[in-house]
Design a protein around this motif. Structure first.
Motif, PDB file in Angstrom:
ATOM      1  N   ILE A 259       0.953  -1.814  -0.037  1.00 10.97           N
ATOM      2  CA  ILE A 259       0.027   0.719  -0.244  1.00 10.97           C
ATOM      3  C   ILE A 259       0.764   1.076  -0.019  1.00 10.97           C
ATOM      4  CG2 ILE A 259      -1.577   1.211   0.963  1.00 10.97           C
ATOM      5  CD1 ILE A 259      -2.713  -0.715   1.881  1.00 10.97           C
ATOM      6  N   VAL A 260       2.159   1.594   0.897  1.00  7.46           N
ATOM      7  CA  VAL A 260       3.283   2.685   0.429  1.00  7.46           C
ATOM      8  C   VAL A 260       3.468   2.482  -0.577  1.00  7.46           C
ATOM      9  CG1 VAL A 260       4.775   3.476   2.024  1.00  7.46           C
ATOM     10  CG2 VAL A 260       4.032   1.807   3.089  1.00  7.46           C
ATOM     11  N   GLY A 261       3.643   1.226  -1.361  1.00  6.87           N
ATOM     12  CA  GLY A 261       4.400   1.155  -2.841  1.00  6.87           C
ATOM     13  C   GLY A 261       3.331   1.956  -3.454  1.00  6.87           C
ATOM     14  N   SER A 262       2.353   1.654  -3.914  1.00  9.51           N
ATOM     15  CA  SER A 262       1.192   2.441  -4.246  1.00  9.51           C
ATOM     16  C   SER A 262       1.064   3.476  -4.222  1.00  9.51           C
ATOM     17  CB  SER A 262      -0.338   1.151  -4.129  1.00  9.51           C
ATOM     18  OG  SER A 262      -1.207   1.566  -2.646  1.00  9.51           O
ATOM     19  N   THR A 263       0.938   4.427  -3.162  1.00 10.18           N
ATOM     20  CA  THR A 263       0.768   5.121  -2.932  1.00 10.18           C
ATOM     21  C   THR A 263       2.034   6.536  -2.723  1.00 10.18           C
ATOM     22  OG1 THR A 263      -0.653   5.218  -0.005  1.00 10.18           O
ATOM     23  CG2 THR A 263       0.912   7.411  -0.387  1.00 10.18           C
ATOM     24  N   LEU A 264       3.256   5.776  -3.469  1.00  7.96           N
ATOM     25  CA  LEU A 264       4.408   6.329  -4.474  1.00  7.96           C
ATOM     26  C   LEU A 264       3.821   6.295  -5.922  1.00  7.96           C
ATOM     27  CD1 LEU A 264       6.978   8.068  -4.008  1.00  7.96           C
ATOM     28  CD2 LEU A 264       7.850   5.758  -4.150  1.00  7.96           C
ATOM     29  N   MET A 265       3.744   6.120  -6.342  1.00  8.25           N
ATOM     30  CA  MET A 265       3.003   5.396  -7.842  1.00  8.25           C
ATOM     31  C   MET A 265       1.822   6.088  -7.905  1.00  8.25           C
ATOM     32  SD  MET A 265       3.752   1.333  -9.024  1.00  8.25           S
ATOM     33  CE  MET A 265       3.887   1.488 -10.481  1.00  8.25           C
ATOM     34  N   ASN A 266       0.793   6.022  -7.010  1.00  2.56           N
ATOM     35  CA  ASN A 266       0.289   7.171  -7.771  1.00  2.56           C
ATOM     36  C   ASN A 266       0.381   8.731  -7.748  1.00  2.56           C
ATOM     37  OD1 ASN A 266      -2.462   6.037  -7.707  1.00  2.56           O
ATOM     38  ND2 ASN A 266      -2.647   5.645  -5.577  1.00  2.56           N
ATOM     39  N   LEU A 267       1.578   8.922  -6.362  1.00  2.00           N
ATOM     40  CA  LEU A 267       2.312   9.604  -6.264  1.00  2.00           C
ATOM     41  C   LEU A 267       2.638  10.741  -7.296  1.00  2.00           C
ATOM     42  CD1 LEU A 267       3.583  11.499  -2.859  1.00  2.00           C
ATOM     43  CD2 LEU A 267       4.530  12.066  -5.546  1.00  2.00           C
ATOM     44  N   CYS A 268       3.716   9.659  -8.014  1.00  2.00           N
ATOM     45  CA  CYS A 268       3.984  10.373  -9.323  1.00  2.00           C
ATOM     46  C   CYS A 268       3.901  10.328 -10.192  1.00  2.00           C
ATOM     47  CB  CYS A 268       5.294   9.337  -9.467  1.00  2.00           C
ATOM     48  SG  CYS A 268       6.608   9.008  -8.385  1.00  2.00           S
ATOM     49  N   TYR A 269       2.313   9.361 -10.350  1.00  2.00           N
ATOM     50  CA  TYR A 269       1.673   9.206 -11.848  1.00  2.00           C
ATOM     51  C   TYR A 269       0.810  10.394 -11.976  1.00  2.00           C
ATOM     52  CZ  TYR A 269      -1.511   7.525 -15.105  1.00  2.00           C
ATOM     53  OH  TYR A 269      -2.440   7.844 -16.890  1.00  2.00           O
ATOM     54  N   SER A 270       0.360  11.272 -10.999  1.00  2.00           N
ATOM     55  CA  SER A 270      -0.706  12.233 -10.840  1.00  2.00           C
ATOM     56  C   SER A 270      -0.338  12.927 -10.346  1.00  2.00           C
ATOM     57  CB  SER A 270      -1.790  12.142  -9.650  1.00  2.00           C
ATOM     58  OG  SER A 270      -0.985  11.774  -8.820  1.00  2.00           O
ATOM     59  N   GLY A 271       1.046  13.298 -10.106  1.00  2.00           N
ATOM     60  CA  GLY A 271       1.788  14.970  -9.796  1.00  2.00           C
ATOM     61  C   GLY A 271       2.255  14.805 -11.166  1.00  2.00           C
ATOM     62  N   THR A 272       2.948  13.959 -12.178  1.00  2.00           N
ATOM     63  CA  THR A 272       3.213  13.910 -13.870  1.00  2.00           C
ATOM     64  C   THR A 272       1.669  13.922 -15.113  1.00  2.00           C
ATOM     65  OG1 THR A 272       3.300  11.794 -14.052  1.00  2.00           O
ATOM     66  CG2 THR A 272       5.102  12.868 -13.113  1.00  2.00           C
ATOM     67  N   ILE A 273       1.121  12.982 -15.010  1.00  2.00           N
ATOM     68  CA  ILE A 273      -0.020  13.120 -16.364  1.00  2.00           C
ATOM     69  C   ILE A 273      -0.501  13.888 -16.536  1.00  2.00           C
ATOM     70  CG2 ILE A 273      -0.935  11.126 -17.785  1.00  2.00           C
ATOM     71  CD1 ILE A 273       2.224  10.761 -17.515  1.00  2.00           C
ATOM     72  N   PRO A 274      -1.093  14.187 -15.187  1.00  2.46           N
ATOM     73  CA  PRO A 274      -2.704  15.041 -15.316  1.00  2.46           C
ATOM     74  C   PRO A 274      -2.314  16.270 -15.558  1.00  2.46           C
ATOM     75  CG  PRO A 274      -2.966  12.932 -13.698  1.00  2.46           C
ATOM     76  CD  PRO A 274      -1.239  13.291 -14.201  1.00  2.46           C
ATOM     77  N   VAL A 275      -0.400  16.660 -14.925  1.00  3.87           N
ATOM     78  CA  VAL A 275      -0.228  18.432 -14.925  1.00  3.87           C
ATOM     79  C   VAL A 275       0.802  18.236 -16.155  1.00  3.87           C
ATOM     80  CG1 VAL A 275       0.668  19.655 -13.815  1.00  3.87           C
ATOM     81  CG2 VAL A 275      -1.122  17.795 -12.113  1.00  3.87           C
ATOM     82  N   LEU A 276       1.820  17.943 -16.189  1.00  3.77           N
ATOM     83  CA  LEU A 276       2.836  18.385 -17.523  1.00  3.77           C
ATOM     84  C   LEU A 276       2.269  17.614 -18.928  1.00  3.77           C
ATOM     85  CD1 LEU A 276       5.878  17.456 -14.447  1.00  3.77           C
ATOM     86  CD2 LEU A 276       4.481  19.446 -15.161  1.00  3.77           C
ATOM     87  N   GLY A 277       1.970  16.579 -18.945  1.00  2.10           N
ATOM     88  CA  GLY A 277       1.332  16.148 -19.713  1.00  2.10           C
ATOM     89  C   GLY A 277       1.010  16.916 -21.067  1.00  2.10           C
ATOM     90  N   PRO A 278      -0.559  17.435 -20.706  1.00  2.00           N
ATOM     91  CA  PRO A 278      -0.860  18.657 -21.538  1.00  2.00           C
ATOM     92  C   PRO A 278      -0.026  19.667 -22.308  1.00  2.00           C
ATOM     93  CG  PRO A 278      -2.510  18.387 -20.184  1.00  2.00           C
ATOM     94  CD  PRO A 278      -0.596  17.360 -19.524  1.00  2.00           C
ATOM     95  N   ILE A 279       0.939  20.188 -21.054  1.00  2.68           N
ATOM     96  CA  ILE A 279       1.778  21.084 -21.011  1.00  2.68           C
ATOM     97  C   ILE A 279       2.823  19.791 -22.205  1.00  2.68           C
ATOM     98  CG2 ILE A 279       3.835  22.593 -20.279  1.00  2.68           C
ATOM     99  CD1 ILE A 279       2.027  22.194 -17.651  1.00  2.68           C
ATOM    100  N   ILE A 280       3.494  18.775 -21.807  1.00  6.23           N
ATOM    101  CA  ILE A 280       4.677  18.888 -22.970  1.00  6.23           C
ATOM    102  C   ILE A 280       4.296  18.079 -23.926  1.00  6.23           C
ATOM    103  CG2 ILE A 280       6.105  16.574 -23.421  1.00  6.23           C
ATOM    104  CD1 ILE A 280       7.462  18.036 -21.124  1.00  6.23           C
ATOM    105  N   ALA A 281       2.919  17.947 -24.255  1.00  7.68           N
ATOM    106  CA  ALA A 281       2.430  17.327 -25.410  1.00  7.68           C
ATOM    107  C   ALA A 281       2.054  19.343 -26.550  1.00  7.68           C
ATOM    108  CB  ALA A 281       0.258  17.292 -25.004  1.00  7.68           C
ATOM    109  N   GLU A 282       1.130  19.883 -25.483  1.00  8.79           N
ATOM    110  CA  GLU A 282       1.663  21.490 -26.301  1.00  8.79           C
ATOM    111  C   GLU A 282       3.451  22.268 -26.902  1.00  8.79           C
ATOM    112  OE1 GLU A 282       0.169  25.251 -27.798  1.00  8.79           O
ATOM    113  OE2 GLU A 282      -0.861  23.575 -26.930  1.00  8.79           O
TER     114      GLU A 282
END
Length: 437
Positions: A259-282
């Motif tokens: 569960i701690v490991g999944s929390t870290l994965m969720n933290l990294c994924y939610s911080g990168t894909i929804p936020v930085l993904g659209p910027i990199i795409a642009e």
């Protein structure tokens, strides 16, 4: 994404071993022949189908309601900050009460918990719809109602997850979990189109009214779920149940590590894909194509769930562990080589990985945790996911400002791979310990 948990020391509150890969728990020498695809779905017990129908209705309404609420606030002259406060209040209610939801799911019949949660959610959303449609635009009532709705949802999630293994025999659990995840993913995909069609003929407040209607229907559907009485007892004191849930979580190293490991994965994924993904795409291949990348990921989720259902077999733990690190494919590709065609493949592979491992994890929890503690364990699992998502979204701004966007994506992807390998090591170690027991 809620990730699996790992075995590293023999659990003290669960059966002593995982079932062999591909095996059921029927009589020795007999294996139930499972049919693929829709025929298998039709063979799933009626109790599960009612549970699935109820969850589908509640999720469908919940995916369109935020769209209607945001548009209603904007129409009333509100700002993005207002939307953020109202949405944040709902998330806060969910976060603060999810552990209490797990306790209730283990203390009372889970069907009744779901009925009560659905009924309360229907009332709160109906009040929101009435307030918005009558022209109300004050922040305080909307925030309070959003908080109450989040609290109602917190009681539903653990009860639903813990009720599922009561509705199907153990050999059908992987397919039941895949069917549940597939349906919920499809709701998320179709919600935007449904909201758009709805708004062609109705005001945004009616989308919230639709959510209230969905919750009311869900409550009726949940009332049709008939299962054997659980081992939960109201005679056990509330504090004893709180302690028992903590022991079930903390004393099993494989559980809290995962569960701690999944929390870290969720933290990294939610911080990168929804936020930085659209910027990199642009900046690279074009923001208009970013939706197709996310669509490829959803397609991967859908394909994996459909294949699991069609196979009619229990997925091996080994396959789930091998798939897990591939969940970092999209953030790593965005950081290293953000080419559209490559990103489509990375997103698809990442979706496959998430779904395979998610199904393995759900099945593992259901196999290894005592039924009367499953609701509380699921609440800790959900809490880890809830904490990781907003934390990642808050941290990504200052981190990416200090570093570059692509460096942040690469670091996030590497951390996801590291967390996945740590989870796999722990789960693999527990699997070996179980075989030697």
């Amino acid at each position: 994404m809620t990730l699996p948990t790992s075995p590293s020391s023999a659990p003290t509150t669960a059966p002593s071993r995982l079932p062999p890969s591909g095996s059921g728990r029927g009589k020795p020498g007999r294996r139930r022949r499972l049919r693929p695809g829709l025929r298998l779905f039709a063979e799933l017990p009626a109790a599960f189908r009612w549970l699935l129908a109820g969850r589908t209705m509640s999720i469908l309404g919940n995916t369109v309601a935020p769209i209607g609420l945001a548009l209603a606030i904007i129409d009333a002259g509100g700002s993005a900050g207002t939307i953020g406060i109202v949405v944040g209040a709902r998330s806060a209610g969910n976060l603060l009460f999810v552990l209490a939801g797990g306790i209730l799911a283990d203390r009372f019949p889970r069907r009744l918990v779901l009925e009560g949660s659905s009924g309360a959610s229907a009332v709160t959303q109906a009040l929101v719809a009435w307030y918005v449609l009558s022209g109300g635009n004050s922040l305080a009532p909307l925030t309070l109602l959003a908080l109450l709705n989040g609290i109602c949802a917190a009681f539903a999630s653990p009860a639903s997850s813990a009720l599922l293994p009561q509705t199907v025999p153990s050999e059908l659990r992987p397919q039941a979990n895949a069917a549940m995840r597939l349906t919920l993913n499809l709701c998320a995909v179709t919600s935007g189109a449904l909201a758009a069609l709805f708004l062609l003929v109705a005001a945004p407040g009616w989308l919230i009214a639709f959510d209230a209607f969905c919750f009311a229907v869900a409550g009726v559907l949940f009332s049709r779920v008939r299962v054997a009485a659980s081992t939960a007892s109201k005679k056990e004191s509330l504090m004893s149940q709180v302690r028992g849930g903590w022991v079930a979580f903390s004393e099993q190293k494989w559980l809290w590590q995962a569960i701690v490991g999944s929390t870290l994965m969720n933290l990294c994924y939610s911080g990168t894909i929804p936020v930085l993904g659209p910027i990199i795409a642009e900046e690279t291949f074009g923001s208009h194509l970013w939706g197709l990348v996310l669509g490829a990921q959803v397609f991967g989720l859908t394909v994996a769930a459909a294949l699991i259902m069609r196979s009619g077999r229990r997925i091996s733990l080994r396959l789930g562990l091998l798939a897990l690190p591939l969940g970092a494919a999209l953030p790593l590709t965005l950081g290293v080589y953000p080419i559209f065609a490559v990103l489509l493949l990375a997103a698809f592979v990442g979706g496959l990985s998430m779904e395979i491992f998610g199904t393995v994890w759900e099945t593992t929890l259901q196999d290894r945790i005592e039924p009367d503690k499953l609701g509380r364990v699921y609440s800790y699992d959900a809490l880890g996911s809830f904490v990781g998502v907003p934390l990642g979204q808050v941290l990504v701004g200052p981190v990416s400002a200090e570093l570059s966007l692509r460096t942040t994506l690469i670091i996030g992807g590497v951390l996801m791979v590291g967390a996945a390998l740590a989870i796999a090591y722990a789960l693999g170690g527990q699997r070996t310990a179980a075989k030697e027991a």
